[in-house]
Enzyme design. Structure first.
Site, PDB file in Angstrom:
ATOM      1  CG  ASN A   1      25.774  88.472  13.420  1.00 22.65           C
ATOM      2  OD1 ASN A   1      26.576  88.841  12.565  1.00 22.65           O
ATOM      3  ND2 ASN A   1      26.152  87.829  14.505  1.00 22.65           N
TER       4      ASN A   1
ATOM      5  NE  ARG B   1      31.325  83.086  19.236  1.00 23.04           N
ATOM      6  CZ  ARG B   1      30.431  83.748  18.520  1.00 23.04           C
ATOM      7  NH1 ARG B   1      29.795  84.774  19.061  1.00 23.04           N
ATOM      8  NH2 ARG B   1      30.167  83.393  17.281  1.00 23.04           N
TER       9      ARG B   1
ATOM     10  CD  GLN C   1      25.682  81.734  24.626  1.00 20.32           C
ATOM     11  OE1 GLN C   1      26.064  82.876  24.706  1.00 20.32           O
ATOM     12  NE2 GLN C   1      25.071  81.306  23.552  1.00 20.32           N
TER      13      GLN C   1
ATOM     14  CG  HIS D   1      24.179  84.659  22.072  1.00 19.43           C
ATOM     15  ND1 HIS D   1      25.031  83.659  21.678  1.00 19.43           N
ATOM     16  CD2 HIS D   1      24.439  85.699  21.245  1.00 19.43           C
ATOM     17  CE1 HIS D   1      25.767  84.061  20.665  1.00 19.43           C
ATOM     18  NE2 HIS D   1      25.413  85.295  20.377  1.00 19.43           N
TER      19      HIS D   1
END
Length: 338
Positions: A113, A250, A279, A298
């Site tokens: 990512n 985060r 989350q 996210h």
């Protein structure tokens, strides 16, 4: 062998043909596993149904943070579990200590990512500095008030950007910011060499100095001891008045209520990111309706291209496990001793 993949729900896969990290597609692992005589179960379950599936599962594949949290109780109940694979980067949702105590290896697709999140960092920096969201909202609301949108819109050129954490994502963020003619400071546990600093266009600074001098602060560090609530009320108060904060690292790195208060008062000119805590973010999360934000869900590390890299990495990890070969070291987050 039974493999359980806990992935994004997708009730309409025909509308999302490129989303491979979904329960509908299962990272395209089904044919390969079935040909080898193994069973793949894909699900988006998070509760008792998942616990029942895990009872005889050898390999668990899960996307970062959500939908599953693998705590000690679940680890101890999953008697057959040998391998947990994060389909992406960031295994905070797994109790790695409990896993290794019970002979379970934790792995993730390192680097999958990096490009995606670095680009998202630049996107959200520009969204804040250029006051993009309020200008866009005028379009959606049928308004046209240039003065209102322009009064908090700025050029990025000439600003000081502080990057906290200069790993793969932080470094690529710096490379992408160089053409904007900004001054870049960074703080990290391990200082880069002079040659690397010159290539990236960054200068090392102590954390307090970076916070005090930066117009934009970008958090690109993992959640670890010492980084939880790194941006509390005191640290936010130490930032330059009217600075912007971007956090795709985060959600727990920032104190949610303190950020909301700073954005409401104007102490922060804006806050952006796509990581939340917890989350999925509840409907009443303090960031959802606070002023001066440019939050996203996210998804920064889940572009179509990133998902393909993730799927390739998961297959590589699974193939090594099936063949009894060591999992490539750069993928291993935690492994049993001995």
């Amino acid at each position: 062998m039974k493999v359980v993949a806990v992935l994004f729900p997708d009730e309409h896969p025909d509308r999302h043909p490129d989303v491979v990290a979904s329960a509908a597609r299962g990272l395209d692992l089904c044919e390969r596993l079935e040909q080898a005589g193994h069973q793949l179960v894909t699900t988006s379950a998070t509760g008792e149904e998942l616990d029942e599936l895990l009872a005889d599962t050898e390999v668990l594949v899960t996307t970062p943070f959500w939908p599953v949290y693998l705590g000690r109780d679940r680890v101890e109940a999953a008697k057959e579990l040998k391998l947990v694979i994060t389909a992406g980067v960031g295994s905070d949702h797994v109790d790695s200590e409990a896993a290794t105590e019970h002979g379970i290896t934790v792995a993730e697709v390192t680097g999958s990512n990096v490009v995606s999140v670095a680009e998202h960092n630049v996107l959200q920096i520009l969204a804040l500095v250029r006051n993009f969201v309020p200008a866009y909202e005028q379009v959606a609301e049928g308004r046209w008030d240039v003065a209102d949108a322009a009064q908090e819109a700025h050029d990025l050129e000439g600003k000081t950007v502080g990057i906290i954490g200069l790993g793969a994502i932080g470094a690529r963020t710096a490379l992408r910011l160089r053409p904007f003619d900004v001054t870049m400071l960074y703080h990290a546990r391990h200082r880069r060499s002079p040659a690397e600093e010159a290539t990236l266009g960054v200068r090392y600074a102590r954390l307090d100095d970076l916070i005090a001098e930066s117009d934009v602060v970008c958090a690109a560090l993992p959640l670890m001891p010492g980084s939880s609530a790194l941006f509390d009320g005191d640290r936010l108060a130490a930032m330059k008045p009217g600075a912007w904060l971007v956090n795709t690292a985060r959600g727990a790195i920032a104190d949610a209520e303190a950020v909301r208060e700073a954005c409401t008062s104007g102490r922060l000119a804006g806050y952006a990111g796509d990581t939340w805590y917890p989350q999925p973010a509840p409907a009443d999360h303090p960031w959802r309706d606070m002023p001066r934000h440019a939050m996203t869900i996210h998804y920064s590390g889940m572009t179509v291209e990133a998902q393909r890299r993730i799927a390739d990495g998961v297959r590589e990890i699974l193939d090594a496990h099936l063949d009894g070969e060591p999992i490539p070291e750069d993928y291993v987050v935690a492994a049993p001793r001995g």
